[in-house]
Design an enzyme around this catalytic site. Sequence first.
Site, short mmCIF file in Angstrom:
data_model
loop_
_atom_site.label_atom_id
_atom_site.label_comp_id
_atom_site.label_asym_id
_atom_site.label_seq_id
_atom_site.Cartn_x
_atom_site.Cartn_y
_atom_site.Cartn_z
N THR A 1 38.24 49.21 40.67
CA THR A 1 39.64 49.01 40.14
C THR A 1 39.75 49.75 38.95
O THR A 1 38.76 49.71 37.94
CB THR A 1 40.22 47.60 39.80
N HIS B 1 36.57 43.11 33.28
CA HIS B 1 36.18 44.51 33.87
C HIS B 1 35.18 45.26 33.16
O HIS B 1 35.14 45.52 31.89
CB HIS B 1 37.36 45.49 34.21
N HIS C 1 38.43 39.51 44.84
CA HIS C 1 39.05 40.56 45.19
C HIS C 1 39.02 40.71 46.54
O HIS C 1 38.34 41.43 47.05
CB HIS C 1 38.86 41.75 44.52
N ASN D 1 33.01 36.53 39.01
CA ASN D 1 33.68 37.47 40.23
C ASN D 1 32.51 37.61 41.28
O ASN D 1 31.51 38.12 40.90
CB ASN D 1 34.27 38.65 39.52
N ARG E 1 40.25 43.32 49.04
CA ARG E 1 40.72 44.58 49.17
C ARG E 1 41.43 44.95 50.64
O ARG E 1 41.01 44.11 51.34
CB ARG E 1 39.70 45.59 48.84
N GLU F 1 45.95 39.76 32.18
CA GLU F 1 44.59 39.91 32.17
C GLU F 1 44.47 41.38 31.76
O GLU F 1 44.77 42.42 32.15
CB GLU F 1 43.75 39.82 33.37
N GLU G 1 42.05 38.21 43.59
CA GLU G 1 42.94 39.41 42.97
C GLU G 1 43.15 40.01 44.31
O GLU G 1 42.50 40.13 45.22
CB GLU G 1 41.56 40.10 42.29
N ARG H 1 36.17 45.94 51.79
CA ARG H 1 34.82 46.42 51.48
C ARG H 1 33.75 45.43 50.93
O ARG H 1 32.57 45.58 51.15
CB ARG H 1 34.82 47.64 50.69
N HIS I 1 30.49 41.23 44.69
CA HIS I 1 29.28 41.97 44.74
C HIS I 1 28.33 41.13 45.60
O HIS I 1 27.51 41.72 45.99
CB HIS I 1 28.85 42.90 43.66
#
Length: 246
Positions: free
Chosen positions: A103, A196, A45, A9, A47, A153, A72, A51, A12
């Site tokens: 999340t 996660h 993801h 992922n 959003r 998941e 996502e 963000r 970030h």
Amino acid sequence: MTSLRLGVNIDHVATIRNARGAPYPDPLRAGMLAAKAGADGITAHLREDRRHISDDDIDKLARELKVPLNLEMAATEEMLAIALRHKPHAVCLVPEKREERTTEGGIDAAGQHNHLKPFVRRLSDAGIRVSMFVDPDARQIEASQSLGAPVVELCTGAYCEAVIAGDERAVAGHLDAARKSAAAAAWLGLEVHAGHGLTYDNVKPIAAIPEIRELNIGHFLVGEAIFVGLEAAIRRMRELMDEARQ
Ligand code: PXP
């Protein structure tokens, strides 16, 4: 044991970029490097509040990645339109709250059945593999199957928090739930993923669950990349996953 895929992922990488409004670091470059280091897929993801990952990032990732993209997203009409436009390999439906830092748990597949059903159907009709991000809970897994999603998941967030808190009883309880949920989901014919909060320190007991086919890991890897570089961080994670699987 079946092989275990690693989805990296890259959200970030975009968080760091957006902290300064600069055009760097580039999530696509991170995705390509991750694939070179052994990632089997890239997860991002998008959003509602944008963000981290932007619409432009999704556009570039969908066009240029050579490995499968797992998008996502929340189950909203806006996100559905974006997914149908880009047709990623997979969509993972997640709950989303504006005020949350990340999340916070799985989607309520059971309680939101009527809302989610058309999303699963329209994504599936477009040839997108739909995954439901759920807490390791039998009711949510059964609801995911009845929605027609081929993948669940399992959210490992609570397990990872218990590891950080050093609460051994809670760790054992969360692991037990993850094992039972993975077995139940596989028995129902669902492909099982998990993710996660996973790190070098907590990944092995999850990676050792035989029914789990894919882990999605991001925040820790991007942080570790500061010290050792993204490729080395991913290679180390891969090694730990492979060791757990032996
Ligand atoms: N899987 C899902 C469904 C997620 O929402 C996230 C976080 O965006 C991850 C995996 C990766 O979590 P982490 O960044 O904590 O490794």
